[in-house]
Motif scaffolding. Sequence first.
Motif, PDB file in Angstrom:
ATOM      1  N   PRO A  53      26.255  26.568 -19.890  1.00 43.67           N
ATOM      2  CA  PRO A  53      26.244  26.884 -21.310  1.00 43.67           C
ATOM      3  C   PRO A  53      25.172  27.923 -21.623  1.00 43.67           C
ATOM      4  O   PRO A  53      24.113  27.939 -20.992  1.00 43.67           O
ATOM      5  N   ALA A  54      25.452  28.776 -22.589  1.00 45.18           N
ATOM      6  CA  ALA A  54      24.499  29.806 -22.988  1.00 45.18           C
ATOM      7  C   ALA A  54      23.306  29.160 -23.677  1.00 45.18           C
ATOM      8  O   ALA A  54      23.437  28.141 -24.354  1.00 45.18           O
ATOM      9  N   VAL A  55      22.162  29.752 -23.504  1.00 38.14           N
ATOM     10  CA  VAL A  55      20.943  29.269 -24.155  1.00 38.14           C
ATOM     11  C   VAL A  55      21.011  29.699 -25.620  1.00 38.14           C
ATOM     12  O   VAL A  55      21.258  30.869 -25.912  1.00 38.14           O
TER      13      VAL A  55
END
Length: 183
Positions: A53-55
């Motif tokens: 998942p993207a930060v």
Amino acid sequence: MPARRLPSWAWTTALTVGAVAAVAALTVQADQGAKPTASAARPGASARPHPAPAVPPAVPDGSGTGRRVVYSLGRHRLWLVDASDAPRRTFAVWAGTVSPDPGTYKVSTRRETTTGSDGVRIEHIVYFTAKSGVSIAFSNAVDGSSPPPPAAGSRTGGIRMRAADGAALWTFATPGTTVAVVS
């Protein structure tokens, strides 16, 4: 010159090594909790089913401290920040045609439902300032839709979001909650 045949023991060894490699790959995958797939035994195949998942974007500098709502004009994004300065949630928003000036405000009042200036039924309206006679508030469309393009020359102060984000903001931004608007 006739082709040279490999001895049967070479074929058996090659097949055994291939089988051991496949079992090892499936064992590693099982240890990681992934479901085995046909691609797991292929060289170079990833055992990870989805990308990481993207930060989420960090809370903007200069937005203050403590429990607050942070609205970035340039990023079209909101952060709900708790008392320890940790972001609890962040999400994209759609800005109206009239934007608040950067600064610090307080949630003044809230309204559960109404009809927006664009004729769309909205809910979770959180008012925090006005500019040039236009009330500025966060809200979401009851049907979950994004706002239609504003009519030419219209002045709207609604900052819209998705329905789930509107519900989270409604719970978080009670009257008196700080709203920090940054560039």
